[in-house]
Design a protein around this motif. Structure first.
Motif, mmCIF file in Angstrom:
data_model
loop_
_atom_site.group_PDB
_atom_site.id
_atom_site.type_symbol
_atom_site.label_atom_id
_atom_site.label_comp_id
_atom_site.label_asym_id
_atom_site.label_seq_id
_atom_site.Cartn_x
_atom_site.Cartn_y
_atom_site.Cartn_z
ATOM 1 N N GLN A 1 0.867 -1.171 0.000
ATOM 2 C CA GLN A 1 0.000 0.000 0.000
ATOM 3 C C GLN A 1 0.906 1.225 0.000
ATOM 4 O OE1 GLN A 1 -3.324 -0.236 -0.314
ATOM 5 N NE2 GLN A 1 -2.915 -2.416 -0.513
ATOM 6 N N SER A 2 1.602 1.414 -1.103
ATOM 7 C CA SER A 2 2.614 2.449 -1.227
ATOM 8 C C SER A 2 2.008 3.841 -1.206
ATOM 9 C CB SER A 2 3.366 2.217 -2.547
ATOM 10 O OG SER A 2 4.193 3.306 -2.849
ATOM 11 N N PRO B 1 6.786 -9.666 -9.253
ATOM 12 C CA PRO B 1 6.550 -10.012 -7.845
ATOM 13 C C PRO B 1 7.808 -9.802 -6.997
ATOM 14 C CG PRO B 1 5.691 -11.721 -9.304
ATOM 15 C CD PRO B 1 6.473 -10.758 -10.159
ATOM 16 N N VAL B 2 7.595 -9.397 -5.762
ATOM 17 C CA VAL B 2 8.706 -9.054 -4.868
ATOM 18 C C VAL B 2 9.697 -10.204 -4.741
ATOM 19 C CG1 VAL B 2 9.326 -8.367 -2.520
ATOM 20 C CG2 VAL B 2 7.309 -7.401 -3.608
ATOM 21 N N LYS B 3 9.217 -11.427 -4.677
ATOM 22 C CA LYS B 3 10.113 -12.586 -4.522
ATOM 23 C C LYS B 3 11.063 -12.746 -5.706
ATOM 24 C CE LYS B 3 8.298 -14.508 -0.738
ATOM 25 N NZ LYS B 3 8.971 -14.554 0.508
ATOM 26 N N LEU B 4 10.726 -12.130 -6.852
ATOM 27 C CA LEU B 4 11.570 -12.230 -8.049
ATOM 28 C C LEU B 4 12.474 -11.011 -8.242
ATOM 29 C CD1 LEU B 4 8.977 -13.724 -10.573
ATOM 30 C CD2 LEU B 4 10.667 -14.930 -9.179
ATOM 31 N N ILE B 5 12.387 -10.058 -7.340
ATOM 32 C CA ILE B 5 13.226 -8.858 -7.444
ATOM 33 C C ILE B 5 14.586 -9.149 -6.817
ATOM 34 C CG2 ILE B 5 13.498 -6.444 -6.748
ATOM 35 C CD1 ILE B 5 10.472 -6.195 -6.819
ATOM 36 N N SER B 6 15.626 -8.779 -7.499
ATOM 37 C CA SER B 6 16.996 -8.974 -7.018
ATOM 38 C C SER B 6 17.196 -8.281 -5.670
ATOM 39 C CB SER B 6 17.957 -8.393 -8.057
ATOM 40 O OG SER B 6 19.156 -7.987 -7.469
ATOM 41 N N PRO B 7 17.955 -8.905 -4.765
ATOM 42 C CA PRO B 7 18.269 -8.255 -3.490
ATOM 43 C C PRO B 7 18.938 -6.883 -3.672
ATOM 44 C CG PRO B 7 18.886 -10.557 -3.395
ATOM 45 C CD PRO B 7 18.499 -10.266 -4.822
ATOM 46 N N VAL B 8 19.722 -6.725 -4.724
ATOM 47 C CA VAL B 8 20.381 -5.432 -4.978
ATOM 48 C C VAL B 8 19.339 -4.369 -5.323
ATOM 49 C CG1 VAL B 8 22.034 -4.223 -6.450
ATOM 50 C CG2 VAL B 8 22.554 -6.515 -5.632
ATOM 51 N N GLY C 1 13.742 -2.548 1.818
ATOM 52 C CA GLY C 1 13.050 -2.605 0.533
ATOM 53 C C GLY C 1 12.034 -3.727 0.481
ATOM 54 N N TYR C 2 12.402 -4.883 1.004
ATOM 55 C CA TYR C 2 11.498 -6.035 1.031
ATOM 56 C C TYR C 2 10.251 -5.729 1.867
ATOM 57 C CZ TYR C 2 9.664 -10.667 2.001
ATOM 58 O OH TYR C 2 8.832 -11.741 2.143
ATOM 59 N N GLY D 1 4.322 -4.620 1.745
ATOM 60 C CA GLY D 1 3.252 -3.972 2.488
ATOM 61 C C GLY D 1 3.402 -4.032 3.996
ATOM 62 N N GLN D 2 4.622 -4.294 4.466
ATOM 63 C CA GLN D 2 4.864 -4.405 5.901
ATOM 64 C C GLN D 2 5.465 -3.106 6.452
ATOM 65 O OE1 GLN D 2 6.413 -8.375 7.188
ATOM 66 N NE2 GLN D 2 6.676 -8.682 4.967
ATOM 67 N N GLN D 3 4.801 -1.986 6.116
ATOM 68 C CA GLN D 3 5.329 -0.694 6.534
ATOM 69 C C GLN D 3 5.404 -0.539 8.051
ATOM 70 O OE1 GLN D 3 3.442 -1.015 3.792
ATOM 71 N NE2 GLN D 3 4.587 0.049 2.222
ATOM 72 N N ALA D 4 4.429 -1.079 8.773
ATOM 73 C CA ALA D 4 4.467 -0.962 10.234
ATOM 74 C C ALA D 4 5.704 -1.666 10.792
ATOM 75 C CB ALA D 4 3.196 -1.528 10.856
#
Length: 136
Positions: free
Chosen positions: A3-4, A13-20, A112-113, A118-121
């Motif tokens: 919820q940016s 999808p986030v799981k496919l985004i490079s850690p960098v 970033g993850y 959506g884990q802003q809290a």
């Protein structure tokens, strides 16, 4: 997805985004959080703001902050940290040793993850806890 506060979402999808790449956005988010923190403190002139912020966003500071936060991290977060620490960034650190730089990248990757999942809290909780422990 998250919820940016900004309407753009990652292209995959986030799981496919490079850690960098997660570290890239995490660095920016952490920088804003630190700037908000230093501005919230009383009587800081602009040059003091910069010095205070730099003391919290340097690779050395982020590496130390990650070490302070480790006992608070979940297994999932520790896994993200491991991925970020092992990622090959392709850049050479200027003002930090390689280990500090990798730990800083790992911390930024976690931020970033958390942001993109959506884990802003939780992200805010960890940043706040880390800053408070660094300021002691």
């Amino acid at each position: 997805m998250s919820q940016s506060w900004f309407p753009y979402e990652p292209s995959k999808p986030v799981k496919l985004i490079s850690p960098v790449v997660l570290a890239y956005i995490g660095d920016a988010i952490y920088e804003v959080a630190v700037r908000q923190y230093v501005i919230s403190r009383p009587n800081l002139r602009p040059n003091h703001l910069h010095r205070a912020a730099t003391g919290l966003v340097s690779a050395k500071a982020q590496s130390k902050l990650l070490g302070l936060l480790e006992p608070e991290l979940t297994d999932e977060e520790k896994n993200i940290i491991r991925q970020g620490r092992n990622a090959k960034s392709g850049t050479i650190p200027k003002n930090a040793d390689v280990l500090e730089y990798r730990h800083a990248t790992a911390f930024e990757c976690l931020i970033g993850y958390l942001y993109y999942t959506g884990q802003q809290a939780r992200m805010q909780e960890l940043i706040h806890s880390g800053i408070q422990q660094m300021e002691r």
